[in-house]
Design an enzyme around this catalytic site. Structure first.
Site, mmCIF file in Angstrom:
data_model
loop_
_atom_site.group_PDB
_atom_site.id
_atom_site.type_symbol
_atom_site.label_atom_id
_atom_site.label_comp_id
_atom_site.label_asym_id
_atom_site.label_seq_id
_atom_site.Cartn_x
_atom_site.Cartn_y
_atom_site.Cartn_z
ATOM 1 C CE1 TYR A 17 1.235 0.653 4.329
ATOM 2 C CE2 TYR A 17 0.706 -1.682 4.242
ATOM 3 C CZ TYR A 17 1.329 -0.619 4.864
ATOM 4 O OH TYR A 17 2.049 -0.819 6.004
ATOM 5 N N GLY A 18 2.168 1.134 0.011
ATOM 6 C CA GLY A 18 3.020 2.310 0.156
ATOM 7 C C GLY A 18 4.135 2.378 -0.861
ATOM 8 C CG LEU A 20 7.577 -2.303 -1.079
ATOM 9 C CD1 LEU A 20 7.180 -3.416 -0.117
ATOM 10 C CD2 LEU A 20 8.875 -2.649 -1.780
ATOM 11 C CD GLU A 92 7.419 -2.483 4.243
ATOM 12 O OE1 GLU A 92 7.348 -1.524 5.048
ATOM 13 O OE2 GLU A 92 7.070 -2.383 3.065
#
Length: 166
Positions: A17-18, A20, A92
């Site tokens: 969701y970010g 990546l 992460e």
């Protein structure tokens, strides 16, 4: 002839969701075959409303583990092997985010698919007061601070969460 190593490596569905996502600062991790295997499957969204916030001095996107609050969050589903999953977990932050399986919505007629997703479970309360997003984008207003640009003294300390949020 069977390749034992390849046969042992399972493929996983991973919802990102970010940073990546395609077009975002860390997407290159998926393109580097030295990191393992990654294949884009489709765009998707969370099936539960969740708070997506941009926080820290590095403008890092976090999906807070608080279902029922926030928005349905847009992202992408990838199929990744064990090696890629391990690399992404390192990126992460194993001590910071928790990997969890949640159903993701692939579209009105496509249905749901269970995917791994990285959530921030233990976080400072003030993060809940930040604006909730429905989609992350690296912007001039919130430029992502890549790991290589971060203060090593902060990242290297034991309490990563505390040091990121001070």
């Amino acid at each position: 002839m069977c390749n034992y190593k390849a046969a042992r490596s399972a493929l996983h569905k991973l919802f990102v969701y970010g940073t990546l996502k395609r077009g975002e600062p860390n997407h290159h991790w998926f393109k580097n075959s030295n990191n393992g295997y990654a294949k884009f499957i489709c765009k998707a969204a969370t099936t539960k409303k969740m708070p997506l916030v941009i926080a820290t001095r590095y403008n890092i996107p976090f999906l807070l583990d608080k279902p029922g609050h926030g928005n349905y969050v847009a992202g992408e589903i990838y199929e990744v092997d064990d090696r890629m999953m391990n690399k992404i977990e390192n990126l992460e932050g194993r001590d910071l985010l928790t990997r969890d399986i949640q159903d993701m919505n692939m579209g009105l007629q496509e249905g749901l698919v269970p995917c791994w997703v990285f959530l921030l479970k233990n976080y400072p309360e003030y993060l809940e007061k930040l604006p909730y997003l429905s989609e992350y984008r690296d912007t001039a207003r919130h430029p992502y601070g890549a790991r290589k640009e971060r203060d090593e003294n902060i990242v290297a300390k034991n309490d990563l969460l505390y040091n990121l949020f001070i």
